[in-house]
Design an enzyme around this catalytic site. Structure first.
Site, short mmCIF file in Angstrom:
data_model
loop_
_atom_site.label_atom_id
_atom_site.label_comp_id
_atom_site.label_asym_id
_atom_site.label_seq_id
_atom_site.Cartn_x
_atom_site.Cartn_y
_atom_site.Cartn_z
N GLY A 11 -61.52 -18.85 -36.77
CA GLY A 11 -61.74 -18.85 -35.32
C GLY A 11 -60.40 -18.84 -34.63
CB CYS A 38 -58.93 -18.92 -41.14
SG CYS A 38 -57.71 -18.42 -39.93
CE1 TYR A 39 -59.82 -24.44 -34.78
CE2 TYR A 39 -62.00 -24.91 -35.68
CZ TYR A 39 -60.99 -25.19 -34.79
OH TYR A 39 -61.13 -26.22 -33.90
CG HIS A 126 -59.54 -14.57 -43.19
ND1 HIS A 126 -60.58 -14.94 -42.36
CD2 HIS A 126 -58.40 -14.88 -42.51
CE1 HIS A 126 -60.10 -15.44 -41.24
NE2 HIS A 126 -58.78 -15.41 -41.30
CD GLU A 128 -63.46 -13.96 -44.08
OE1 GLU A 128 -62.80 -14.58 -44.95
OE2 GLU A 128 -63.13 -13.95 -42.88
CG ASP A 184 -73.65 0.79 -36.59
OD1 ASP A 184 -73.47 0.94 -37.81
OD2 ASP A 184 -72.79 0.36 -35.81
CE LYS A 327 -70.31 1.44 -39.03
NZ LYS A 327 -70.56 1.31 -37.59
#
Ligand code: XMP
Length: 482
Positions: A11, A38-39, A126, A128, A184, A327
């Site tokens: 964040g 991270c945060y 990160h 992810e 999308d 995506k």
């Protein structure tokens, strides 16, 4: 809610800031496995008695991680060095009691730490994102080994569940969808069509800022091949008038988004008895647009076209079946639904279209120039990607371009063509490797590919005398220029 585990995400806030999201320390005593990054890593340290400080310089993009000793989270990743993705200015400078340091980078001495007995794990980087080379291994370690969960998120399971969900939601009512030609909205159309058939009508608003050949291919695929009722609205002139003289990127986005809905709803109201509006909103749209579904704590990076609110007095209920997908998952879903490769592997394209790839004022002349240059870029890089696909059998193999396009900045420079001085425009080539648009790196294209693009653009597109290549990752840049 009986969660099996907790993940504390990243964040934009600083843990000691007044309005920073905070945590009840009791959550750490629930006995649940918790992973913070991270945060999330910083709030874990700050809450449990460690501390966080500003670093002298930030750390953005790839970093080399060195492991220290045993780690349940990092198990199965290289014991010496590996690449991870960082995006931070603050960092933990003192560990809470009972925790062990498991990895560092040169800029960030505390890059990962854990307390395996309490099943608490944290990383400054990160895990992810795709650019963290062993991120998936770390997440698998956490979810399957540490938490003991089952991997049951498969495309077939998801389609079945989504189709049932959409049928139940829509019933026998009618639904409309704004088709853009992008992945999308195409996947949303296919999914909703699979669920409710011809109760669905697609509306295609042509604002004139689509890529060369695109409006024609949208019609071909949806109206002819898929046989979905399609309304093609020509709004090109209306948009040209509204955008005349506008240079601010957010203003362009606002105008285009607002007008899009006006045009769209004018059409929608011509159709009788429509109750639902299906949208191709995906998860990154929600995260990057900040406030809405994330509860207001994510920072607004860009106001995305997909999230512009309804005009006064218009009411449709929303159906957003892709709003929890990234995506790469949307593409996998599209393939599983039987959409053609040309559509599933079509590049993402922003709602405001070429308007945000022309820096400064948009004119007809600039649009034509950009469309022509962009066509060449796509032709050459489609061919390059196809060659890689034939060699590797993989669509998004290493060094394949994920998104590529031309940008027209508002600068001119001196050149020489046919012994004559020119004072022409520049084309910026943007080509990135990514899987989900959340992070990206510039594509390491071979020199001969770059050289061919450059020579074709300057010789085939009038008024261009220079081509430059954008070599900035995201972060710190974004993929688009506006
Ligand atoms: P950025 O530039 O934020 O873009 O790194 C991330 C991805 O999103 C696309 N993009 C948009 N898509 N509406 C969209 O539907 C928008 O307003 C928009 N702006 C950027 C961009 O092309 C990239 O794939």
């Amino acid at each position: 809610m009986e969660p099996a585990a907790v993940i504390l995400s990243g964040g934009p806030a600083s843990v000691y800031a007044e309005d920073a999201p905070s945590m009840d320390p009791a959550i750490f005593d629930l006995g649940l496995p918790i992973l913070g990054f991270c945060y999330g890593e910083q709030i874990m340290a700050a809450t449990l008695g460690g501390s966080v400080a500003h670093t002298e310089k930030g750390e953005y993009g790839p970093a080399t991680l060195t492991r220290h000793g045993e780690s349940q989270l990092l198990e199965g990743t290289p014991s010496d060095e590996q690449t991870v993705w960082m995006s931070h200015r603050d960092a933990v400078d003192r560990l809470p009691e009972g925790f062990t340091l498991t990895a560092s980078t040169e800029t960030c001495p505390i890059a990962a730490y854990e307390n395996p007995e309490r099943r608490l794990f944290a990383t400054q980087f990160h895990p992810e994102v795709n650019h963290t080379a062993y991120g998936q291994t770390m997440l698998s370690n956490f979810l399957f080994k540490i938490c003991g969960l089952e991997p049951n998120w498969t495309m077939d399971n998801l389609i079945e569940a989504k189709v049932a969900e959409i049928r139940e939601h829509i019933g026998s009512d009618k639904v409309i969808l704004a088709l853009s030609g992008g992945v999308d909205s195409a996947v949303t159309a296919a999914l909703v069509h699979r669920a409710v058939g011809d109760q669905l009508t697609c509306v295609f608003v042509n604002h004139g800022m689509l890529r060369k050949g695109e409006p024609e291919s949208v019609e071909q695929v949806f109206a002819h091949e898929f046989d979905i009722p399609l309304v093609h609205v020509h709004a090109e002139e209306r948009y040209a008038r509204l955008l005349a003289g506008v240079t601010d990127p957010e203003k362009k986005r606002r105008i285009i988004g607002r007008e899009f809905w006006k045009v769209f709803f004018e059409e929608a109201q011509k159709l009788d008895g429509v109750k639902y509006l299906a949208q191709g909103t995906i998860y990154p749209d929600i995260i990057e647009s900040g406030a809405r579904k994330t509860g207001g704590k994510a920072s607004t990076i860009k106001s995305h076209h997909n999230l512009i609110p309804f005009p006064e007095g218009v009411r449709f209920d929303l159906v957003e079946p892709l709003d929890h997908f990234f995506k790469d998952e949307v593409r996998a879903l599209g393939s599983a639904l039987g959409l053609p490769d040309s559509m599933v592997y079509r590049q993402p394209f922003p709602g405001p279209g070429l308007a945000i790839r022309i820096i400064g004022e948009i004119t007809d002349e600039k649009l034509t120039t950009l469309k022509d240059a962009d066509f060449i870029v796509r032709e050459e890089l489609d061919a390059y990607n196809q060659r890689l696909f034939e060699q590797t059998g993989k669509r998004n193999s290493e060094h394949a371009c994920w998104q590529y396009f031309a940008v027209l900045p508002s600068i001119r420079s001196v050149g020489v063509m046919g012994d004559e001085r020119t004072y022409g425009h520049t084309i910026i080539l943007r080509a990135v490797e990514s899987t989900d648009a959340m992070t990206a790196d510039w594509a390491k294209l071979p020199y001969d590919v770059l050289s061919k693009i450059s020579s074709r653009v300057v010789s085939e597109v009038e008024g261009i005398n220079r081509v430059v290549y954008d070599i900035t990752p995201k972060p710190p840049a974004t993929i688009e220029w506006e």
